[in-house]
Write an enzyme that holds these catalytic residues in place. Structure first.
Site: not given
Length: 447
Positions: A284-286
């Site tokens: 979900h983040c990088i």
């Protein structure tokens, strides 16, 4: 500051004595593990989610995340954990923690619809002295520019966000999640917790709450600092992964093994941290955070060229993999169009059941677009259907007849795979993860 005989002191006391009621909105990969941490510390926790199937599963003691056993849910229930889709119960909570998705839209711009929808849902039910914590990854300014105005305008009592020690109202903080699915090395409660609040009282309350489950809390001056901290952590990884992804392509042209290079470089005891190439970024983040920051930077007439370039390099990796598959098939006198291709691994990284932003999804769709007949195998996904950014509708193919496929593509290097057997039984193996290291075969293409 003195907190004796005040509502603030009473709430802090409830946090420290585990008497506070904690509500967590979003029972996904971040919210559910967080709920279990609080339950393990004897807090009474209520999980909120708009997905009734998740609510029903949790209330029946079932888990829908592979790394969380049903026994953990049942143990939490014994401590008072329940789940609900009824947001009116927010009024019963001493603290509410928001853990909902913050994806990108079709134009690669921030999609805060889940955060906005959640805040609008809870605002009518908030009460005096309550703590509201946002953990969802987002751009600097979200807490104070979006969450605070929605809370203040959406509650019928006219409550304001308290910004000074003696001001009445609700207390708001941003505390970025640092969940790492599949990490069995670092215990969750050993991960320091960053907290940025709208005023010192909010930070003090949040510190008391999070200190109950994390060994270290790290207060910062504002929510925006905490929001930027989360972006820096993930953009740091994104940029370095882009570097090795680009170097990998150069090393392939030069006949150099990039993994041997990285392993040699990591022997340096200072000034170097190892990052490894792959078929593209997932999670979900990088893959998302660079675009959140570049979007916000435009508001300040600033172009984050270096960060955007890293995002572009990583986003292009699935296309590079397709080229390598086509070249490998060509060496076997076959074209990509009409070939039978088996993709090994759907999850975005090994040994988890998380599809978010997985490069496997893009690779499958690109293979289909090129006319290949695509199948997949992943022990964590018996089926894969329709998602926000994919429409696959496929069933897991067993590994009992690898020879019928023109190529097997290792996209996720699950530890349960017998790579020697896969190589021995396959006509062609495209390895994007260095999973076949040490296996010698002319039918392996490492990319």
């Amino acid at each position: 500051m003195s907190t004796q005989s005040t509502p603030l002191a009473e709430l802090i006391r409830k946090m420290e004595t585990r008497q506070a009621r904690i509500g967590i909105v979003g029972m996904g990969y971040v919210g559910l593990p967080l709920a279990l941490l609080f339950s393990n510390e004897r807090f009474q926790v209520t999980g909120f989610d708009i997905a009734q199937d998740k609510v029903d599963a949790l209330n029946h003691g079932r888990s829908y995340i592979v790394r969380i056993p049903a026994s953990a849910i049942q143990q939490a229930q014994q401590a008072g954990f329940t789940a609900t889709a009824d947001y009116s119960q927010i009024d019963l909570m001493d603290a509410v923690i928001i853990c909902v998705p913050t994806p990108l839209d079709d134009h690669h711009e921030p999609d805060l619809s889940y955060v906005i929808g959640t805040v609008k849902s809870i605002a009518p039910h908030i009460h005096q002295g309550q703590l509201i914590a946002l953990e969802s990854t987002t751009y600097p300014g979200t807490t104070e520019e979006i969450v605070v105005p929605l809370l203040e305008s959406g509650n019928p009592l006219g409550l304001k966000v308290a910004r000074t020690d003696d001001q009445h109202g609700v207390h708001v903080v941003f505390s970025p999640e640092r969940e790492d699915p599949g990490n069995e090395i670092v215990p969750r409660n050993d991960i320091p917790k960053v907290i940025g609040g709208c005023g010192p009282a909010a930070v003090e309350i949040a510190s008391a709450m999070y200190s109950a489950i994390f060994r270290t809390v790290v207060p910062v001056s504002t929510p925006a600092v905490a929001e930027m901290t989360k972006l820096l952590e993930n953009i740091y990884r994104c940029v370095n992964i882009a570097l090795v992804n680009e170097l990998k392509q150069l090393c392939m042209k030069m006949g150099i093994d990039i993994h041997e290079v990285i392993n040699a470089a990591r022997t340096k005891p200072f000034g170097f941290q190892a990052f490894y190439p792959g078929p593209g970024l997932g999670g979900h983040c990088i893959p998302i955070d660079p675009f959140y920051l570049s979007w916000k930077a435009r508001e300040f007439d600033f172009h984050t060229r270096f960060i955007e370039l890293a995002g572009e390099i990583n986003s292009a990796m699935p296309y590079f993999v397709i080229d390598q598959i086509a070249m490998g098939l060509n060496e076997h006198s076959k074209s990509l169009k009409g070939s039978k291709v088996l993709v090994l691994g759907l999850a975005y990284k090994r040994d988890i059941d998380d599809l978010r932003e997985s490069p496997s999804l893009t690779i499958i769709e690109l293979l289909r677009d090129k006319g290949a007949a695509v199948s997949y195998n992943d022990p964590y996904f018996p089926t894969v259907g329709h998602g926000r950014k994919y429409d696959l509708n496929m069933t897991c193919t067993p590994l009992d007849n690898l020879a019928e496929f023109d190529a097997a593509v290792i996209v996720t290097d699950h530890t349960c795979y017998d790579y020697a057997a896969i190589v021995a039984q396959s006509q062609l193996v495209i390895d994007t993860r260095n999973a076949t290291k040490g296996i010698d075969s002319p039918n392996i293409v490492r990319c």
